[in-house]
Each structure stands twice: as C-alpha cells, then as structure tokens.
Design an enzyme around this catalytic site. Structure first.
Site, PDB file in Angstrom:
ATOM      1  N   ASP A   1       0.855  -1.181   0.000  1.00 46.87           N
ATOM      2  CA  ASP A   1       0.000   0.000   0.000  1.00 46.87           C
ATOM      3  C   ASP A   1       0.898   1.239   0.000  1.00 46.87           C
ATOM      4  O   ASP A   1       2.098   1.167   0.314  1.00 46.87           O
ATOM      5  CB  ASP A   1      -0.883  -0.030   1.250  1.00 46.87           C
ATOM      6  CG  ASP A   1      -1.759   1.199   1.381  1.00 46.87           C
ATOM      7  OD1 ASP A   1      -2.467   1.525   0.419  1.00 46.87           O
ATOM      8  OD2 ASP A   1      -1.714   1.832   2.446  1.00 46.87           O
TER       9      ASP A   1
ATOM     10  N   ASP B   1      -0.327   5.266   0.808  1.00 51.19           N
ATOM     11  CA  ASP B   1      -0.600   6.261   1.843  1.00 51.19           C
ATOM     12  C   ASP B   1      -0.648   5.630   3.231  1.00 51.19           C
ATOM     13  O   ASP B   1      -1.396   4.681   3.473  1.00 51.19           O
ATOM     14  CB  ASP B   1      -1.934   6.971   1.572  1.00 51.19           C
ATOM     15  CG  ASP B   1      -1.878   7.850   0.340  1.00 51.19           C
ATOM     16  OD1 ASP B   1      -0.798   7.985  -0.247  1.00 51.19           O
ATOM     17  OD2 ASP B   1      -2.931   8.414  -0.036  1.00 51.19           O
TER      18      ASP B   1
END
Length: 262
Positions: free
Chosen positions: A11, A13
């Site tokens: 991932d 953010d």
C-alpha cells in the site's frame, strides 16, 4: 525471467508513504536492498495510474507492474505516465452513483483545488488523482444510518464499496488480492510479503506469505487478524515508511534463511 526471491506488495498512503508528508525517503534503504537483489515491489493503492506512474518511476520501480484504484485496474511495467486509456467504466460508475441517495461527495464532484485541500496533495498531484478509470473515492457527509442505506443501494446498483484510511471508494469490484494472484502467477516468487495499514489492505495481507500491518496513528488500528498468533501477520512499532523499512529488511534477513512456504 528468473523468479525473484521476494515480491513485495505494498500500500502507499500511511504505509510506504508518510501519512502527512507523502514521503517515501525513510524506506529507501529497504528499496535499495530489494533492487540490488533483483526483487520486485508492486505498489498497490487506491491511487490512479496517472498518480502512481511518476511515483513508481521516482522510486525506480518501473520494471514492475502496479495495482491501481484498489485493485480495479493494473498499470503495466514501463508506463511512466499512466495518463491514457478508456474512461468508459468510470463514466458508467458516476452515472450509477448519481441515482443513489445524497451524502457521498466523490472526486468527480470536486474540482482540482478541492481534491488538493481534501487530500493534502499539491494541485498537480490532485489533478492526477482526478484522472480516474475504474473507481470513485470520496467522503461520506451524512449520518451513519444513512451510510448503511447508501451502501445497500450501491450494492443493489452493482457497485462495490471499500473503506480505506481516508476515503470510501466505489467501483465495479476487483481487489488488491485478486490482482496479486495474477502477478504472482506471472513472476512465481519464492516469498511474498504484503504491507498495509487500512481495512482495504486486509485481503492483500492475508494472501501473502507474510503480512505486515504498518502502524498509522492517524487512523483507527486494524482489529486482530487471523495469523497474528503464529507470526504470519505482524505489526510494526514504527509508523509509515520507517516501519516499512524496518519490517522489510528484517524479513529479507529472516526469510533468506528459510525455505519458501508451500
């Protein structure tokens, strides 16, 4: 193509990028170590292809595919712009959202300046975030009860809802874990590692040989997951890219001494 020792699914953010400053600099030692060993990093995010392509190039990861818009699409290796493609899926999605109850304020309802304010992104990056093909993130502005009704109506309209660290995202389906399967089939790595911090990362964490939950004090922590007792799912004590770096370097050392899991 030789099978890499490690394939990392990450991932962005709050995980590989800092929650507040969007910097990946603290993770550079681990990224350098992976590159030196010929191992791949697959960025997996709710971000668009137009957002991920220049970031992927900046990180030196353009030789690897990326999972975009929460698994609704893929960015091919070597595409350093991600700015072209058919937006018919997105237009259909927006049309169905228009028929649902009020309360969802999507990126398509915002201009570039509002997206920049909402996300904290510079306007140039916010403009890329609005170049959508497969999904629509947004903010819920209604009550919790109204949200449940909205989600039921969205499901009836053939839409899938995913909750991330900041946004509620609507799409026609597809998950990060589903895209992982396609990429794993292509590269056949000895070990797979997934790292994330939000509910929309849980399937990816469960799919990998080892899943790492990255600490993010700006969002509610993920509840306990199956596999944590055995150590297959782990949590970092450091936040964001610093925690990412420490976890990846540690796992490279640990798994380098052990056989691949069947």
């Amino acid at each position: 193509m030789n099978a890499p020792d490690f394939l990392i699914f990450s991932d962005l953010d709050g995980t590989l990028l800092g929650h507040d400053d969007y910097s990946w600099a603290p993770a550079k030692p681990a990224l350098d170590a992976l590159k030196a060993r010929g191992c791949g990093v697959i960025l997996a995010s709710s971000k668009t292809a137009a957002e991920i392509a220049p970031l992927r190039a900046e990180m030196g990861l353009s030789d690897w595919p990326a999972i975009v818009e929460n698994g609704a699409g893929l960015l091919d290796p070597g595409d350093d712009t991600g700015s072209t493609g058919d937006d018919g899926i997105y237009r259909d999605l927006r049309a169905r959202l228009a028929d649902l109850s009020q309360g969802f304020h999507g990126f398509g309802d915002m201009d570039t300046a509002e997206v920049a304010t909402t996300t904290g992104l510079p306007e140039q990056d916010a403009a890329r975030a609005r170049q959508r093909r497969f999904s629509e993130p947004g903010l819920w502005t209604g009550t919790d009860a109204a949200l449940e009704r909205f989600l039921e109506a969205a499901d009836a309209a053939g839409l899938s809802a995913r909750r991330g660290g900041r946004f509620l995202t609507l799409s026609f389906g597809g998950t990060k874990a589903g895209r992982m399967d396609d990429i794993i089939d292509t590269y056949r790595p000895r070990h797979t590692i997934a790292l994330g911090d939000a509910p929309n990362d849980t399937e990816m964490l469960e799919r990998a040989d080892i899943g790492v939950i990255i600490r993010n004090d700006a969002a509610p922590p993920l509840p306990p997951m199956p596999g944590e007792d055995s150590g297959r799912i782990r949590r970092t004590t450091e936040e964001g890219p610093a925690g990412w770096c420490h976890a990846v370097l540690g796992l490279m050392q640990e798994l380098g001494r052990t056989p691949a899991r069947n």
